[in-house]
Design a protein around this motif. Structure first.
Motif, PDB file in Angstrom:
ATOM      1  N   ASP A 239     -72.471  22.782 -28.655  1.00 23.55           N
ATOM      2  CA  ASP A 239     -71.610  23.307 -29.682  1.00 23.55           C
ATOM      3  C   ASP A 239     -71.308  24.848 -29.464  1.00 23.55           C
ATOM      4  N   ARG A 240     -72.113  25.571 -29.120  1.00 17.14           N
ATOM      5  CA  ARG A 240     -72.069  26.960 -28.961  1.00 17.14           C
ATOM      6  C   ARG A 240     -73.124  27.273 -27.676  1.00 17.14           C
ATOM      7  N   LEU A 241     -72.671  28.062 -26.765  1.00 22.10           N
ATOM      8  CA  LEU A 241     -73.268  28.314 -25.520  1.00 22.10           C
ATOM      9  C   LEU A 241     -73.362  29.660 -25.354  1.00 22.10           C
ATOM     10  N   THR A 242     -74.695  30.373 -25.009  1.00 17.76           N
ATOM     11  CA  THR A 242     -74.781  31.957 -24.931  1.00 17.76           C
ATOM     12  C   THR A 242     -75.579  32.134 -23.554  1.00 17.76           C
ATOM     13  N   MET A 243     -75.615  33.305 -23.215  1.00 14.77           N
ATOM     14  CA  MET A 243     -76.242  33.634 -21.972  1.00 14.77           C
ATOM     15  C   MET A 243     -77.770  33.147 -21.849  1.00 14.77           C
ATOM     16  N   ALA A 244     -78.498  33.430 -23.263  1.00 14.88           N
ATOM     17  CA  ALA A 244     -79.605  32.814 -23.237  1.00 14.88           C
ATOM     18  C   ALA A 244     -80.031  31.432 -23.018  1.00 14.88           C
ATOM     19  N   ASP A 245     -79.293  30.662 -23.187  1.00 16.12           N
ATOM     20  CA  ASP A 245     -79.327  29.256 -23.046  1.00 16.12           C
ATOM     21  C   ASP A 245     -79.179  29.034 -21.549  1.00 16.12           C
ATOM     22  N   LEU A 246     -78.817  29.912 -20.637  1.00 17.63           N
ATOM     23  CA  LEU A 246     -78.761  29.701 -19.133  1.00 17.63           C
ATOM     24  C   LEU A 246     -79.829  30.463 -18.383  1.00 17.63           C
ATOM     25  N   ALA A 247     -80.564  30.919 -19.136  1.00 21.30           N
ATOM     26  CA  ALA A 247     -81.790  31.518 -18.661  1.00 21.30           C
ATOM     27  C   ALA A 247     -82.876  30.735 -17.677  1.00 21.30           C
ATOM     28  N   GLY A 248     -82.744  29.418 -17.800  1.00 22.77           N
ATOM     29  CA  GLY A 248     -83.352  28.528 -16.786  1.00 22.77           C
ATOM     30  C   GLY A 248     -82.679  27.613 -16.215  1.00 22.77           C
ATOM     31  N   ALA A 249     -81.403  28.027 -15.869  1.00 21.27           N
ATOM     32  CA  ALA A 249     -80.295  26.985 -15.225  1.00 21.27           C
ATOM     33  C   ALA A 249     -80.580  27.892 -13.744  1.00 21.27           C
ATOM     34  N   GLU A 250     -80.055  26.913 -12.809  1.00 24.46           N
ATOM     35  CA  GLU A 250     -79.959  27.300 -11.546  1.00 24.46           C
ATOM     36  C   GLU A 250     -78.691  27.727 -10.996  1.00 24.46           C
ATOM     37  N   TRP A 251     -78.588  28.814 -10.501  1.00 20.07           N
ATOM     38  CA  TRP A 251     -77.179  29.573 -10.216  1.00 20.07           C
ATOM     39  C   TRP A 251     -76.752  29.567  -8.776  1.00 20.07           C
ATOM     40  N   ILE A 252     -75.314  29.653  -8.802  1.00 19.61           N
ATOM     41  CA  ILE A 252     -74.847  29.797  -7.469  1.00 19.61           C
ATOM     42  C   ILE A 252     -73.928  31.208  -7.357  1.00 19.61           C
TER      43      ILE A 252
ATOM     44  N   LEU B  49     -75.876  41.457 -14.157  1.00 16.63           N
ATOM     45  CA  LEU B  49     -75.399  40.939 -15.531  1.00 16.63           C
ATOM     46  C   LEU B  49     -76.488  40.267 -16.291  1.00 16.63           C
ATOM     47  N   CYS B  50     -77.096  39.488 -15.420  1.00 13.01           N
ATOM     48  CA  CYS B  50     -78.235  38.651 -16.331  1.00 13.01           C
ATOM     49  C   CYS B  50     -79.257  39.714 -16.809  1.00 13.01           C
ATOM     50  N   ALA B  51     -79.618  40.542 -16.005  1.00 15.99           N
ATOM     51  CA  ALA B  51     -80.682  41.699 -16.625  1.00 15.99           C
ATOM     52  C   ALA B  51     -80.352  41.943 -17.924  1.00 15.99           C
ATOM     53  N   ARG B  52     -79.027  42.476 -18.096  1.00 14.56           N
ATOM     54  CA  ARG B  52     -78.446  43.071 -19.630  1.00 14.56           C
ATOM     55  C   ARG B  52     -78.741  41.762 -20.684  1.00 14.56           C
ATOM     56  N   TYR B  53     -79.027  40.555 -20.230  1.00 11.66           N
ATOM     57  CA  TYR B  53     -79.440  39.590 -21.421  1.00 11.66           C
ATOM     58  C   TYR B  53     -80.890  39.199 -21.275  1.00 11.66           C
ATOM     59  N   GLY B  54     -81.724  40.020 -20.472  1.00  9.49           N
ATOM     60  CA  GLY B  54     -83.254  39.743 -20.570  1.00  9.49           C
ATOM     61  C   GLY B  54     -83.668  38.944 -19.585  1.00  9.49           C
ATOM     62  N   PHE B  55     -83.062  38.148 -18.527  1.00  6.13           N
ATOM     63  CA  PHE B  55     -83.608  37.503 -17.718  1.00  6.13           C
ATOM     64  C   PHE B  55     -82.938  37.566 -16.144  1.00  6.13           C
ATOM     65  N   ALA B  56     -83.744  37.252 -15.287  1.00  7.28           N
ATOM     66  CA  ALA B  56     -83.488  37.167 -13.680  1.00  7.28           C
ATOM     67  C   ALA B  56     -82.845  35.713 -13.503  1.00  7.28           C
ATOM     68  N   PRO B  57     -81.697  35.685 -12.995  1.00  9.92           N
ATOM     69  CA  PRO B  57     -81.054  34.449 -12.607  1.00  9.92           C
ATOM     70  C   PRO B  57     -81.871  33.611 -11.309  1.00  9.92           C
ATOM     71  N   ARG B  58     -82.069  32.340 -11.465  1.00 10.86           N
ATOM     72  CA  ARG B  58     -82.585  31.752 -10.342  1.00 10.86           C
ATOM     73  C   ARG B  58     -81.492  31.244  -9.437  1.00 10.86           C
ATOM     74  N   ILE B  59     -81.125  32.062  -8.392  1.00  9.48           N
ATOM     75  CA  ILE B  59     -80.159  31.857  -7.667  1.00  9.48           C
ATOM     76  C   ILE B  59     -80.411  30.689  -6.481  1.00  9.48           C
ATOM     77  N   THR B  60     -80.087  29.746  -6.442  1.00  5.88           N
ATOM     78  CA  THR B  60     -80.578  28.730  -5.616  1.00  5.88           C
ATOM     79  C   THR B  60     -79.562  28.255  -4.467  1.00  5.88           C
ATOM     80  N   HIS B  61     -78.493  28.710  -4.701  1.00 14.98           N
ATOM     81  CA  HIS B  61     -77.473  28.462  -3.580  1.00 14.98           C
ATOM     82  C   HIS B  61     -76.642  29.484  -3.218  1.00 14.98           C
ATOM     83  N   ASP B  62     -76.292  29.902  -1.839  1.00 17.09           N
ATOM     84  CA  ASP B  62     -75.574  31.052  -1.613  1.00 17.09           C
ATOM     85  C   ASP B  62     -74.275  30.381  -0.931  1.00 17.09           C
ATOM     86  N   ILE B  63     -73.235  30.314  -1.852  1.00 19.68           N
ATOM     87  CA  ILE B  63     -71.696  29.685  -1.413  1.00 19.68           C
ATOM     88  C   ILE B  63     -70.743  30.558  -1.837  1.00 19.68           C
TER      89      ILE B  63
END
Length: 329
Positions: A210-223, A238-252
């Motif tokens: 229903d509502r999506l925030t950056m905190a909801d994406l803290a555990g996601a795998e990012w491209i 960008l993600c550091a401003r929301y208190g997490f480090a993104p898990r960048i799993t793909h370099d595309i």
């Protein structure tokens, strides 16, 4: 026809001795007609190839025979074959035709480079190339357009600075601060901006939340993608401003198979609002992500196209508004 005088002086003397006022009574099209009759071996076939009535072509051949002082073709039930005089005339006619055709090609080759070429570079969202090319057609100029698509923004600006391109379409994310002011020789003009959304697989939870925030994406795998434009570093900031480090799993890279990886691997990626997506991938607005992409035209201040850039930017802005309306509809 002066070239014909050099190619076949004896033959041309024979033509002029017929008492005609000028050798221009023999025209280039007459030579082509003779060649077509010889090539097809038939007046009927030649007339069809030339788009002429057969009687009209026959009358023309008779006039040419009078002009040259003898029969040019032997006609029988098997068709039309050149006489010895006809063979001589045809040899010179073919030489003249080849010479004039070659001259015409050289003239065209000379005229083509004389048209000024507008060299356009871009790493911006591919969806804007259609509006760009449409806008360039509306500019009051006759330049040919050449599109150059380098891999990185840094390479794009280097090409512009070195004079290899005339204008550049580039994007600048608001998260990276104000748009670049230029460096004295390079100027930037903003023509639109677009929101940044999240690209996610349609069958994953973020797609239906229903509502999506950056905190909801803290555990996601990012491209993201590494390289001179430092997109991966920008995502980490960008993600550091929301208190997490993104898990960048793909370099595309943006032009790579991002949608396929999102659909099959369940990754997420930031995307421009109007960038085309493939089936199975949807866009979601992130409630607390206030990020936009500014679309810029970069150009050299002393360039011949500089005075037209404001008009081009206005045309691009109108195309962007139309694209936005259609996307919302």
């Amino acid at each position: 026809m002066r070239g014909a005088e050099r190619v076949a002086p004896d033959l041309w003397c024979q033509v002029t001795r017929t008492g005609l006022n000028t050798v221009m009574d023999l025209q280039f099209r007459h030579l082509r007609q003779l060649c077509v009759v010889s090539e097809t071996g038939s007046l009927n076939k030649a007339a069809a190839a030339l788009g002429l009535p057969q009687p009209a072509l026959s009358r023309q051949i008779r006039r040419l025979e009078q002009l040259f002082g003898g029969p040019l073709f032997e006609r029988d039930q098997h068709g039309a074959r050149p006489t010895p005089l006809g063979t001589t005339v045809l040899e010179h006619a073919q030489t003249i035709i080849r010479s004039l055709d070659d001259h015409g090609e050289r003239v065209r080759d000379h005229r083509s480079p004389c048209r000024r070429v507008l060299r356009v570079g871009g790493t911006a969202c591919g969806v804007f190339y259609e509006p760009l090319l449409g806008a360039l057609r509306k500019l009051p100029s006759g330049e040919r357009v050449q599109v150059v698509s380098p891999h990185t923004t840094r390479e794009l600006i280097d090409l512009l600075r070195e004079g290899e391109i005339d204008i550049a379409l580039r994007d600048h994310q608001s998260a990276d601060g104000a748009p670049p002011p230029g460096d004295g020789s390079i100027a930037h003009l903003q023509w639109a901006e677009s929101p940044v959304l999240l690209a996610v697989a349609a069958d994953r939870p973020p797609a239906t939340a229903d509502r999506l925030t950056m905190a909801d994406l803290a555990g996601a795998e990012w491209i993201s993608c590494t390289g001179p434009d430092a997109c991966d570093e920008g995502l980490r900031r960008l993600c550091a401003r929301y208190g997490f480090a993104p898990r960048i799993t793909h370099d595309i890279v943006v032009s790579g198979p991002r949608c396929q990886v999102i659909r099959h691997q369940g990754c997420v990626a930031l995307t421009q609002a109007y960038r085309p997506l493939q089936p199975g991938v949807v866009r979601r607005r992130v409630a607390d992500l206030d990020m936009r992409v500014r679309h810029l035209v970069a150009y050299r201040r002393e360039s011949w196209i500089a005075a037209r850039v404001p008009h081009l930017a206005a045309l691009l802005a109108a195309a962007h508004r139309d694209l936005s309306r259609r996307a919302e509809a």
